[in-house]
Design a protein around this motif. Structure first.
Motif, short mmCIF file in Angstrom:
data_model
loop_
_atom_site.label_atom_id
_atom_site.label_comp_id
_atom_site.label_asym_id
_atom_site.label_seq_id
_atom_site.Cartn_x
_atom_site.Cartn_y
_atom_site.Cartn_z
N GLU A 158 -14.15 -29.33 -27.64
CA GLU A 158 -15.07 -28.35 -27.45
C GLU A 158 -15.09 -27.47 -28.45
O GLU A 158 -16.18 -26.89 -29.00
CB GLU A 158 -14.82 -27.44 -26.22
N PHE A 159 -13.91 -27.11 -29.25
CA PHE A 159 -13.66 -26.23 -30.31
C PHE A 159 -14.70 -26.66 -31.45
O PHE A 159 -15.19 -25.92 -32.18
CB PHE A 159 -12.44 -26.17 -30.62
N SER A 160 -14.53 -28.18 -31.64
CA SER A 160 -15.09 -28.84 -33.03
C SER A 160 -16.48 -28.83 -32.73
O SER A 160 -17.56 -28.67 -33.41
CB SER A 160 -14.50 -30.04 -33.17
N PHE A 161 -17.04 -29.14 -31.51
CA PHE A 161 -18.49 -29.58 -31.21
C PHE A 161 -19.35 -28.82 -30.12
O PHE A 161 -20.39 -28.70 -29.97
CB PHE A 161 -18.58 -31.09 -30.72
N GLU A 162 -18.58 -27.56 -29.94
CA GLU A 162 -19.11 -26.65 -28.88
C GLU A 162 -19.95 -27.49 -27.61
O GLU A 162 -21.02 -26.95 -27.20
CB GLU A 162 -20.04 -25.82 -29.41
N GLU A 163 -19.07 -28.58 -27.35
CA GLU A 163 -19.56 -29.14 -26.07
C GLU A 163 -18.50 -29.75 -25.17
O GLU A 163 -17.38 -29.92 -25.60
CB GLU A 163 -20.43 -30.63 -26.48
#
Length: 87
Positions: free
Chosen positions: A57-62
Protein backbone atom coordinates in the motif's frame (compact mmCIF):
# COMPACT_ATOMS: atom_id res chain seq x y z
CA UNK A 1 24.90 -22.51 0.36
CA UNK A 2 23.50 -22.52 3.88
CA UNK A 3 19.88 -23.04 4.90
CA UNK A 4 19.21 -19.33 5.43
CA UNK A 5 20.41 -18.49 1.93
CA UNK A 6 18.27 -21.28 0.45
CA UNK A 7 15.26 -20.08 2.42
CA UNK A 8 15.80 -16.48 1.31
CA UNK A 9 15.97 -17.59 -2.33
CA UNK A 10 12.75 -19.60 -1.98
CA UNK A 11 10.97 -16.65 -0.36
CA UNK A 12 12.29 -14.23 -2.99
CA UNK A 13 11.18 -16.53 -5.83
CA UNK A 14 7.75 -16.92 -4.25
CA UNK A 15 7.34 -13.15 -3.96
CA UNK A 16 8.81 -12.33 -7.38
CA UNK A 17 6.23 -14.65 -8.96
CA UNK A 18 3.38 -12.90 -7.12
CA UNK A 19 1.54 -10.12 -8.95
CA UNK A 20 -1.07 -8.99 -6.40
CA UNK A 21 -1.91 -5.68 -8.09
CA UNK A 22 -1.66 -6.71 -11.74
CA UNK A 23 1.36 -4.55 -12.66
CA UNK A 24 3.48 -7.46 -13.86
CA UNK A 25 5.82 -9.66 -11.85
CA UNK A 26 8.81 -7.33 -12.41
CA UNK A 27 7.10 -4.40 -10.67
CA UNK A 28 7.72 -5.31 -7.05
CA UNK A 29 11.48 -5.66 -6.45
CA UNK A 30 11.65 -3.12 -3.60
CA UNK A 31 8.58 -4.60 -1.91
CA UNK A 32 9.98 -8.13 -2.19
CA UNK A 33 13.08 -7.09 -0.24
CA UNK A 34 10.94 -5.36 2.41
CA UNK A 35 8.66 -8.40 2.78
CA UNK A 36 11.67 -10.73 3.00
CA UNK A 37 12.96 -8.65 5.90
CA UNK A 38 9.52 -8.77 7.57
CA UNK A 39 9.42 -12.58 7.25
CA UNK A 40 12.58 -12.74 9.35
CA UNK A 41 11.08 -10.46 12.02
CA UNK A 42 7.53 -11.80 12.40
CA UNK A 43 6.27 -15.31 13.11
CA UNK A 44 2.57 -14.44 13.28
CA UNK A 45 0.51 -14.88 10.09
CA UNK A 46 -1.76 -12.00 11.07
CA UNK A 47 1.04 -9.56 11.82
CA UNK A 48 3.03 -10.53 8.72
CA UNK A 49 -0.08 -10.23 6.56
CA UNK A 50 -0.66 -6.71 7.86
CA UNK A 51 2.98 -5.82 7.16
CA UNK A 52 2.71 -7.19 3.61
CA UNK A 53 -0.44 -5.15 3.05
CA UNK A 54 1.25 -2.02 4.46
CA UNK A 55 4.39 -2.44 2.32
CA UNK A 56 2.49 -2.72 -0.95
CA UNK A 57 0.00 0.00 0.00
CA UNK A 58 2.85 2.40 0.82
CA UNK A 59 4.43 1.84 -2.60
CA UNK A 60 1.36 1.68 -4.83
CA UNK A 61 -1.35 3.45 -2.82
CA UNK A 62 -3.58 0.44 -3.44
CA UNK A 63 -4.87 -2.01 -0.89
CA UNK A 64 -4.38 -5.75 -1.34
CA UNK A 65 -7.19 -7.56 0.51
CA UNK A 66 -6.00 -8.74 3.90
CA UNK A 67 -7.23 -12.27 3.10
CA UNK A 68 -4.86 -12.35 0.11
CA UNK A 69 -2.01 -11.09 2.28
CA UNK A 70 -2.78 -13.75 4.91
CA UNK A 71 -2.56 -16.49 2.29
CA UNK A 72 0.83 -15.14 1.15
CA UNK A 73 2.00 -14.79 4.77
CA UNK A 74 1.11 -18.44 5.41
CA UNK A 75 3.11 -19.53 2.35
CA UNK A 76 6.13 -17.47 3.37
CA UNK A 77 6.09 -18.61 6.99
CA UNK A 78 5.78 -22.21 5.81
CA UNK A 79 8.96 -21.74 3.74
CA UNK A 80 10.68 -20.06 6.70
CA UNK A 81 9.68 -22.74 9.20
CA UNK A 82 10.35 -25.72 6.94
CA UNK A 83 13.91 -24.49 6.45
CA UNK A 84 14.62 -24.01 10.12
CA UNK A 85 13.73 -27.48 11.43
CA UNK A 86 16.83 -29.44 12.34
CA UNK A 87 17.16 -32.66 14.28
Amino acid sequence: MDKTQQMNIQIMENLLNWDPLGYGEDSYETEVVDVLQAVHVYDSVSILAQKIQDIYEFSFEELIPLSTCKKKAQELLFIKNSGSCEL
